[in-house]
Design a protein around this motif. Sequence first.
Motif, PDB file in Angstrom:
ATOM      1  N   GLU A 656       0.821  -1.223   0.000  1.00 36.66           N
ATOM      2  CA  GLU A 656       0.000   0.000   0.000  1.00 36.66           C
ATOM      3  C   GLU A 656       0.853   1.270   0.000  1.00 36.66           C
ATOM      4  O   GLU A 656       1.919   1.310   0.607  1.00 36.66           O
ATOM      5  CB  GLU A 656      -0.917  -0.043   1.229  1.00 36.66           C
ATOM      6  CG  GLU A 656      -2.057   0.937   1.206  1.00 36.66           C
ATOM      7  CD  GLU A 656      -2.926   0.824  -0.027  1.00 36.66           C
ATOM      8  OE1 GLU A 656      -2.971   1.817  -0.763  1.00 36.66           O
ATOM      9  OE2 GLU A 656      -3.562  -0.256  -0.277  1.00 36.66           O
ATOM     10  N   GLN A 657       0.346   2.324  -0.673  1.00 35.74           N
ATOM     11  CA  GLN A 657       1.053   3.604  -0.714  1.00 35.74           C
ATOM     12  C   GLN A 657       0.424   4.627   0.218  1.00 35.74           C
ATOM     13  O   GLN A 657       1.111   5.282   1.000  1.00 35.74           O
ATOM     14  CB  GLN A 657       1.031   4.175  -2.146  1.00 35.74           C
ATOM     15  CG  GLN A 657       1.734   3.303  -3.161  1.00 35.74           C
ATOM     16  CD  GLN A 657       3.210   3.121  -2.853  1.00 35.74           C
ATOM     17  OE1 GLN A 657       3.881   4.065  -2.401  1.00 35.74           O
ATOM     18  NE2 GLN A 657       3.744   1.915  -3.080  1.00 35.74           N
ATOM     19  N   SER A 658      -0.904   4.779   0.121  1.00 37.45           N
ATOM     20  CA  SER A 658      -1.548   5.873   0.870  1.00 37.45           C
ATOM     21  C   SER A 658      -1.522   5.583   2.368  1.00 37.45           C
ATOM     22  O   SER A 658      -1.877   4.487   2.803  1.00 37.45           O
ATOM     23  CB  SER A 658      -3.001   6.048   0.404  1.00 37.45           C
ATOM     24  OG  SER A 658      -3.890   5.532   1.349  1.00 37.45           O
ATOM     25  N   PRO A 659      -1.069   6.582   3.158  1.00 38.73           N
ATOM     26  CA  PRO A 659      -0.984   6.385   4.610  1.00 38.73           C
ATOM     27  C   PRO A 659      -2.345   6.095   5.237  1.00 38.73           C
ATOM     28  O   PRO A 659      -2.439   5.357   6.212  1.00 38.73           O
ATOM     29  CB  PRO A 659      -0.418   7.719   5.113  1.00 38.73           C
ATOM     30  CG  PRO A 659      -0.336   8.639   3.973  1.00 38.73           C
ATOM     31  CD  PRO A 659      -0.637   7.890   2.708  1.00 38.73           C
ATOM     32  N   GLU A 660      -3.404   6.663   4.682  1.00 36.37           N
ATOM     33  CA  GLU A 660      -4.730   6.429   5.252  1.00 36.37           C
ATOM     34  C   GLU A 660      -5.120   4.965   5.157  1.00 36.37           C
ATOM     35  O   GLU A 660      -5.625   4.374   6.110  1.00 36.37           O
ATOM     36  CB  GLU A 660      -5.780   7.266   4.515  1.00 36.37           C
ATOM     37  CG  GLU A 660      -6.004   8.622   5.180  1.00 36.37           C
ATOM     38  CD  GLU A 660      -6.560   9.646   4.206  1.00 36.37           C
ATOM     39  OE1 GLU A 660      -7.548   9.307   3.506  1.00 36.37           O
ATOM     40  OE2 GLU A 660      -6.010  10.769   4.139  1.00 36.37           O
ATOM     41  N   ILE A 662      -3.102   2.490   4.890  1.00 35.44           N
ATOM     42  CA  ILE A 662      -2.238   1.691   5.765  1.00 35.44           C
ATOM     43  C   ILE A 662      -2.783   1.668   7.181  1.00 35.44           C
ATOM     44  O   ILE A 662      -2.942   0.604   7.787  1.00 35.44           O
ATOM     45  CB  ILE A 662      -0.798   2.276   5.772  1.00 35.44           C
ATOM     46  CG1 ILE A 662      -0.177   2.072   4.386  1.00 35.44           C
ATOM     47  CG2 ILE A 662       0.047   1.627   6.868  1.00 35.44           C
ATOM     48  CD1 ILE A 662       1.273   2.471   4.308  1.00 35.44           C
ATOM     49  N   SER A 663      -3.119   2.839   7.665  1.00 29.43           N
ATOM     50  CA  SER A 663      -3.599   2.897   9.032  1.00 29.43           C
ATOM     51  C   SER A 663      -4.911   2.143   9.171  1.00 29.43           C
ATOM     52  O   SER A 663      -5.199   1.500  10.162  1.00 29.43           O
ATOM     53  CB  SER A 663      -3.699   4.367   9.456  1.00 29.43           C
ATOM     54  OG  SER A 663      -4.948   4.683   9.921  1.00 29.43           O
ATOM     55  N   MET A 664      -5.719   2.213   8.134  1.00 23.76           N
ATOM     56  CA  MET A 664      -6.990   1.488   8.095  1.00 23.76           C
ATOM     57  C   MET A 664      -6.756  -0.018   8.172  1.00 23.76           C
ATOM     58  O   MET A 664      -7.383  -0.726   8.957  1.00 23.76           O
ATOM     59  CB  MET A 664      -7.665   1.892   6.774  1.00 23.76           C
ATOM     60  CG  MET A 664      -8.895   1.150   6.399  1.00 23.76           C
ATOM     61  SD  MET A 664     -10.313   1.718   7.334  1.00 23.76           S
ATOM     62  CE  MET A 664     -11.479   0.543   6.719  1.00 23.76           C
ATOM     63  N   LEU A 665      -5.793  -0.477   7.383  1.00 21.33           N
ATOM     64  CA  LEU A 665      -5.493  -1.915   7.363  1.00 21.33           C
ATOM     65  C   LEU A 665      -4.945  -2.376   8.716  1.00 21.33           C
ATOM     66  O   LEU A 665      -5.309  -3.430   9.233  1.00 21.33           O
ATOM     67  CB  LEU A 665      -4.462  -2.219   6.263  1.00 21.33           C
ATOM     68  CG  LEU A 665      -5.041  -2.334   4.857  1.00 21.33           C
ATOM     69  CD1 LEU A 665      -3.922  -2.377   3.829  1.00 21.33           C
ATOM     70  CD2 LEU A 665      -5.924  -3.574   4.738  1.00 21.33           C
TER      71      LEU A 665
END
Length: 818
Positions: A656-660, A662-665
């Motif tokens: 994943e690229q988008s930080p959002e 990532i945090s979601m995952l």
Amino acid sequence: MTLNDLHTGDTATITRVKGRGAFRKRITEMGFIRGKPVTVVKSAPLKDPVEYRILDSNVTLRSSESSLIEVVTGADAPGIVVTPASRISGAFQRGPFVPRPGKIIDVALVGNPNSGKTTLFNRVSRSREHVGNYPGVTVSSKEALFNHRGYTFRITDLPGTYSLSDYSSEEKFVREHILKKKPDVVVNVVDANNLERNLYLTSQLIDMDITVVLALNMYDDLMARKDKLDIGLLSQLLGIRVVPTISHRGKGIFRLLNHVIRVFEGDDPDIRHIHINYGEEIEQSVQRLQELIRENPSHTDHYSSRFLSLKLLERDDSCTHLISDADNFIRIQETARDEIYRIRHLFKEDTETLVTDARYGFISGALKETMKKSGKNPGFTRSQQIDRILTHKYLGLPIFLAFLWLMFHATFTLGNHPMGWIESGIDLLSTFLRSHMAEGILRDMMVDGIIGGVGGVIVFLPNILILFFFISLMEDTGYMARTAFIMDRVMHLFGLHGKSFIPLIMGFGCNVPAIMATRTLENKNDRILTMLIIPFMSCSARLPVYVLIAGAIFPEKAGNVIFLLYMVGVVFSMLMSILFKSILFKNREAPFVMELPIYRNPGMKVILLHMWRKGAYYLKKMGGVILLASLVIWALGYFPRNVEYSIEYDQLIAQEQSPERISMLKREKEAERQKHSYIGRLGKSIEPVIRPLGFDWKMGISLVTGFAAKEIVVSTMGVLYQAGIEAEDGSSTSLQTRIRDEMYTSGPLAGKPVFTPISGFSFLIFILLYLPCIAVVTAVGRESGSWKWAGFVLFYTTAIAWVTSFAVFQIGTLLLNG
Ligand code: GDP
Ligand code: MG
């Protein structure tokens, strides 16, 4: 004409007290006896009860009770005044003094409620027992040891009593203590503001023939009034050493202790055993009984025969019991009965009344010779002025409600700022630990278990201190006693007693002392009824949960929501009271006799000290049970570690690229892991029960852990909702934000917030109503004397909580969707 027919401001003289049994006894002990003047001070905002001035103190009675007191006014009065005159007679030297090894002196503090016993006790023992300006603060005895001039004092603080008869459990307790424990010296603490009534107890101590030193406390008030009292002469007349003290300033206490030593060693020439003269006829009866009792030396070794005889004549059953194993008990009993009959025939009056009258006669005789009143009474006048407003007919109730509102509002709004500071401090600490400790179980335990759990609760310390500040303010000034007076009529509507009000208000602080404070209620059924509804009074431990949830979901209106919750609690307690009263306790009312102490200005220092003492208890709880619970819950949520995930989270995160995203995952991964942990499995198993109330399994677990202490609900949430998740920048967010952001990750509600206004409110209601913590349940068991009641409290509160939350959630959802 009865007391009831008088109007505010009227003064009359009492001619007769009707009524029977406990009521009559109580009322005469408070000073309502023939020949005494009584003044109507005012009636409560709702007309009943009415406050009267008698023997320099203010006492309230309900109109049903004052109608039992016959009075005359004006010109008819002087004829019936009892003249005490030469009632003091007899001087009997004590037996030889026998020194004891070790020089331990057992001292018991005995005196009227609110006379300053606990203040004195705290001074000498340097302990910090609870004092407050309303009757009935000390509910059990406290013991302390200290040294003074080579002697070891073992001092006991006893509950306050107006007399030593059979009337209330406190009186019995104190009497038992004196008779069974046999303290070497009884220190009789006497309120100098009210000698006539306070010395009534002294007169009973004199009859018991025990060694007494009298602490003439609140001497500062007496001096302020410029009253003159010949203390030396009073000592001689009573046969008891009288020592003036000002216990809250520590004045006169050393002298008091020195006199205790002198009396103990038997070298005080003024000390003698006097006999109160009860009049020729009663004295004759006493003598007849004494002769019979003296045939039992084994009994007279323990108890004064004169005391036993008087008690027999007063028909005091538990004292009769003391000699029930005497060989000639039957004859004693028969003689007592005959004598009571003879006296009643002669005087057309009960022996009890005659004995009480004679005691008051003795006292007023002694005071007439020793006391010159200036007629001024600044403390009383000031109190009177304050009461003119605070217990005003129309203003009294609104002022009180406004005070309550202010209290809860201040608790939330003022508390918010320091709460923010503590919160940022805790955030800093956990961010620091997260970045400086090596990754692993130890770090997780520190950050998520300890700081997440205990820190989540500690942020509410300011709110709780503010609440305690207001409660201490009420207790220490004397306003608390007034609230009982203001609320009596209201309480009556719900089948409760005005005096139940003080325990109920104290319940806002903590339910445990509130349950203990029910001891001031004389009637056992009233006591149990009050205990049953106290759990609905929202204690300070529930406050953190309210602040957390209400702050998260209703940020604008949190203060009002919290006030509403407190009121819902009050309403439920009242409804349950009506219900229980009509099903369980269909009994008649206990009399409302309560003293209204004069207002005192305890000073900021004392209030802050009391506030802090209560707060310290909260901190202690934090270090103990809350810390332990947090660790257990953290561990249950942390293990097992080897979870089989449904998706390859790590792989997805790496791509994943988008930080959002990532945090979601990361969050989804954590949620899934938690679901498979021990606590997750436990939560799943209780989910069906709480699902209809709108709660998810984490809320369910939090509720279960709340049984240990209500604050633990917050620390559990702290552990469950923030475990292992950090924001993109590595810092943690506050628990409130986490709760607001919490989403369902699976099931039909997936993607929807867990805490909606409806489910949140339903949760708050559940917290308010459901089972009290274990300490309260234990207190109910102990105080009611039956574990049946403890179990009952546990069960019925939880049932009510479930039904109410169910209704709130289901109806709320229907309304919103429909
Ligand atoms: P207890 O019920 O006999 O234990 O009485 P407390 O020790 O709780 O005190 C009742 C109230 O009287 C408290 O507000 C004390 O601060 C106050 N008090 C105690 N001693 C004195 C005193 O010598 N003078 C004055 N003015 N107030 C006192
Ligand atoms: Mg006390």
